[in-house]
Design a protein around this motif. Structure first.
Motif, PDB file in Angstrom:
ATOM      1  N   PRO A 179       0.835  -1.211   0.000  1.00  0.00           N
ATOM      2  CA  PRO A 179       0.000   0.000   0.000  1.00  0.00           C
ATOM      3  C   PRO A 179       0.867   1.258   0.000  1.00  0.00           C
ATOM      4  O   PRO A 179       1.197   1.789   1.056  1.00  0.00           O
ATOM      5  N   ILE A 180       1.243   1.698  -1.162  1.00  0.00           N
ATOM      6  CA  ILE A 180       2.163   2.840  -1.239  1.00  0.00           C
ATOM      7  C   ILE A 180       1.860   3.698  -2.465  1.00  0.00           C
ATOM      8  O   ILE A 180       1.472   3.173  -3.522  1.00  0.00           O
ATOM      9  N   VAL A 181       2.008   4.990  -2.302  1.00  0.00           N
ATOM     10  CA  VAL A 181       1.900   5.916  -3.440  1.00  0.00           C
ATOM     11  C   VAL A 181       3.247   6.616  -3.589  1.00  0.00           C
ATOM     12  O   VAL A 181       3.756   7.214  -2.633  1.00  0.00           O
ATOM     13  N   PHE A 182       3.831   6.504  -4.764  1.00  0.00           N
ATOM     14  CA  PHE A 182       5.080   7.192  -5.087  1.00  0.00           C
ATOM     15  C   PHE A 182       4.710   8.507  -5.773  1.00  0.00           C
ATOM     16  O   PHE A 182       3.930   8.507  -6.727  1.00  0.00           O
ATOM     17  N   ILE A 183       5.295   9.589  -5.314  1.00  0.00           N
ATOM     18  CA  ILE A 183       4.998  10.889  -5.943  1.00  0.00           C
ATOM     19  C   ILE A 183       6.300  11.515  -6.419  1.00  0.00           C
ATOM     20  O   ILE A 183       7.145  11.905  -5.604  1.00  0.00           O
ATOM     21  N   ALA A 184       6.463  11.586  -7.731  1.00  0.00           N
ATOM     22  CA  ALA A 184       7.645  12.253  -8.277  1.00  0.00           C
ATOM     23  C   ALA A 184       7.277  13.701  -8.562  1.00  0.00           C
ATOM     24  O   ALA A 184       6.399  13.975  -9.382  1.00  0.00           O
ATOM     25  N   GLU A 185       7.922  14.612  -7.863  1.00  0.00           N
ATOM     26  CA  GLU A 185       7.675  16.038  -8.103  1.00  0.00           C
ATOM     27  C   GLU A 185       8.614  16.449  -9.230  1.00  0.00           C
ATOM     28  O   GLU A 185       9.781  16.771  -8.997  1.00  0.00           O
ATOM     29  N   LYS A 213       4.427  -3.272 -12.853  1.00  0.00           N
ATOM     30  CA  LYS A 213       2.972  -3.433 -12.636  1.00  0.00           C
ATOM     31  C   LYS A 213       2.433  -2.366 -11.675  1.00  0.00           C
ATOM     32  O   LYS A 213       1.626  -2.636 -10.787  1.00  0.00           O
ATOM     33  N   ILE A 214       2.974  -1.174 -11.834  1.00  0.00           N
ATOM     34  CA  ILE A 214       2.514  -0.034 -11.027  1.00  0.00           C
ATOM     35  C   ILE A 214       2.013   1.038 -11.990  1.00  0.00           C
ATOM     36  O   ILE A 214       2.802   1.591 -12.759  1.00  0.00           O
ATOM     37  N   PRO A 215       0.705   1.305 -11.999  1.00  0.00           N
ATOM     38  CA  PRO A 215       0.215   2.320 -12.923  1.00  0.00           C
ATOM     39  C   PRO A 215       0.874   3.671 -12.677  1.00  0.00           C
ATOM     40  O   PRO A 215       1.066   4.072 -11.526  1.00  0.00           O
ATOM     41  N   ASP A 236      -6.788   5.537  -2.607  1.00  0.00           N
ATOM     42  CA  ASP A 236      -7.841   4.519  -2.513  1.00  0.00           C
ATOM     43  C   ASP A 236      -7.354   3.182  -3.082  1.00  0.00           C
ATOM     44  O   ASP A 236      -7.561   2.123  -2.488  1.00  0.00           O
ATOM     45  N   GLN A 237      -6.676   3.239  -4.210  1.00  0.00           N
ATOM     46  CA  GLN A 237      -6.122   2.024  -4.824  1.00  0.00           C
ATOM     47  C   GLN A 237      -5.118   1.358  -3.884  1.00  0.00           C
ATOM     48  O   GLN A 237      -5.119   0.150  -3.704  1.00  0.00           O
ATOM     49  N   PHE A 242      -4.420  -2.700  -2.277  1.00  0.00           N
ATOM     50  CA  PHE A 242      -2.977  -2.983  -2.237  1.00  0.00           C
ATOM     51  C   PHE A 242      -2.357  -2.838  -3.621  1.00  0.00           C
ATOM     52  O   PHE A 242      -1.524  -3.633  -4.037  1.00  0.00           O
ATOM     53  N   GLN A 243      -2.798  -1.822  -4.320  1.00  0.00           N
ATOM     54  CA  GLN A 243      -2.238  -1.522  -5.646  1.00  0.00           C
ATOM     55  C   GLN A 243      -1.355  -0.287  -5.530  1.00  0.00           C
ATOM     56  O   GLN A 243      -1.858   0.826  -5.355  1.00  0.00           O
ATOM     57  N   PRO A 244      -0.033  -0.466  -5.598  1.00  0.00           N
ATOM     58  CA  PRO A 244       0.817   0.735  -5.579  1.00  0.00           C
ATOM     59  C   PRO A 244       0.572   1.608  -6.808  1.00  0.00           C
ATOM     60  O   PRO A 244       0.205   1.080  -7.869  1.00  0.00           O
TER      61      PRO A 244
END
Ligand SMILES: Cc1ncc(C[n+]2csc(CCOP(=O)(O)OP(=O)(O)O)c2C)c(N)n1
Ligand SMILES: [Mg+2]
Length: 355
Positions: A179-185, A213-215, A236-237, A242-244
């Motif tokens: 469960p993670i969100v990567f944010i590239a600024e 496999k990470i949108p 939410d994903q 559990f969709q990064p």
């Protein structure tokens, strides 16, 4: 009370008026705080590394507004004053830390790049490019393992996506469904090197789907509402499926990489003004003139000025940490660790001596 409709456009609001005002208020606070920080640095009130967030405010504000406060684990880079202010630290906490005073959020031992607030799960402020993505993977793994329902969110710059740690982290996240969100600024520069010169694929969002496999989703990082919506969906994903997710935020820093970079050799003034014309706060005001009124902005400016000026006074009047604090909070404070003794001791080996 603001009307539920945006009279100028005659359309229903995408968010309640209070929330729109809050988004604007937060962006303005960050902008004025950072301007004051830059000014204090130039006046030599403090030294060391100092990276300002001016121009990128909509990214931190929009993404964090989409999360439940203090529930998720947040990691960011050395460009961290804004995230700190949005995650429970006051202007005083942050300014005093910049001044390296004992009243700062890291007790004056971290400085600009190491803001931290355990109470809201803001786990820093990290100086090594890409060095914190594995830490975020650890937090995401722990949350899933303990069934906490929390996600990890990790902000990074565009240059971090070329680091090995980034790819190792994405592979683990994709493989273990974390469960993670990567944010590239993506502010299009890593110091003075543009993404066009450093990235084989400068559309960063295209890098992750097939490989891990990470949108990957590209977002206009200068539009706080677009940022908010993208983050809501991504969180939410991550949380419920559990969709990064990887979000590429297109943004821009108006100032140099750090206070020591005049930014004159790798970009020109026209480029900067081009981006300033798309400023996130102007954009929001233009979209909702009946809500973010001139009167509201004037009152807000006055309120923020008091708060920011007060933080400088507070930082100036605070003390530096005592010498006896030299060994505390370095790793873990355990019984038996030396306190107050700054002479060489068994915890400070000469480099040529094997312990
Ligand atoms: C591993 C590592 N290499 C080099 C540096 C020096 N360094 C600090 S910031 C930076 C550029 C990073 O740019 P980016 O990731 O785009 O973030 P931005 O500063 O634009 O927010 C570099 C090379 C570092 N801190 N860590
Ligand atoms: Mg960058």
């Amino acid at each position: 009370m603001a009307s539920a409709k945006n009279a100028a456009a005659g359309t229903a609001l995408p968010l309640p008026a209070e929330k729109l005002l809050k988004l604007f208020e937060q962006m303005l606070l960050l902008r004025r705080f950072e301007e004051k920080t830059g000014q204090q640095y130039q006046m030599k009130k403090f030294s060391g590394f100092c990276h300002l967030y001016i121009g990128q405010e909509a990214v931190a504000v929009g993404t964090l507004a989409a999360l439940e406060y203090a529930k998720d684990y947040i990691f960011t880079t050395y460009r961290d004053h804004a995230h700190a202010l949005l995650l429970g630290l006051s202007c005083r906490d942050v300014m005093a830390e910049l001044f390296m005073k004992e009243t700062g959020c890291s007790k004056g031992k971290g400085g600009s790049m190491h803001m931290f607030n355990g109470k809201t799960r803001f786990l820093g402020g990290n100086g090594i490019v890409g060095g914190h993505t594995p830490l975020a993977i650890g937090a995401a793994f722990a949350s899933k393992y303990r069934k906490e329902g929390a996600i990890a969110v990790v902000y990074m710059g565009d240059a971090a996506v070329n680091q090995g740690t980034f790819h190792e982290s994405l592979n683990m996240a994709g493989l273990w469904k974390l469960p993670i969100v990567f944010i590239a600024e993506n502010n299009i520069y890593g110091m003075g090197t543009s993404t066009a010169r450093s990235c084989a694929q400068p559309d960063l969002y295209k890098r992750t789907a097939d490989a891990y496999k990470i949108p990957g989703i590209q977002v206009n990082g200068q539009d706080v509402l677009e940022v908010y919506e993208a983050m809501k969906e991504a969180a939410d994903q991550a949380r419920n499926k559990f969709q990064p997710v990887f979000l590429e935020m297109l943004t821009y820093r108006y100032r140099g990489h750090s206070m020591s970079d005049p930014a004159t050799t790798y970009r020109n003034k026209n480029e900067v003004s081009e981006y300033q014309r798309k400023d996130p706060m102007d954009r929001l005001r233009q979209q909702f003139p009946d809500i973010i009124t001139d009167a509201f902005v004037a009152e807000l400016e006055a309120r923020i000025k008091i708060e920011v000026d007060d933080s400088v006074k507070f930082a100036e009047e605070s003390n530096f940490p005592e010498q006896s604090e030299l060994y505390t909070h370095v790793y873990v404070d355990c019984e038996g660790y030396p306190k107050g003794d700054v002479s060489p001791n068994k915890f400070a080996f000469p480099y040529n001596e094997v312990p």
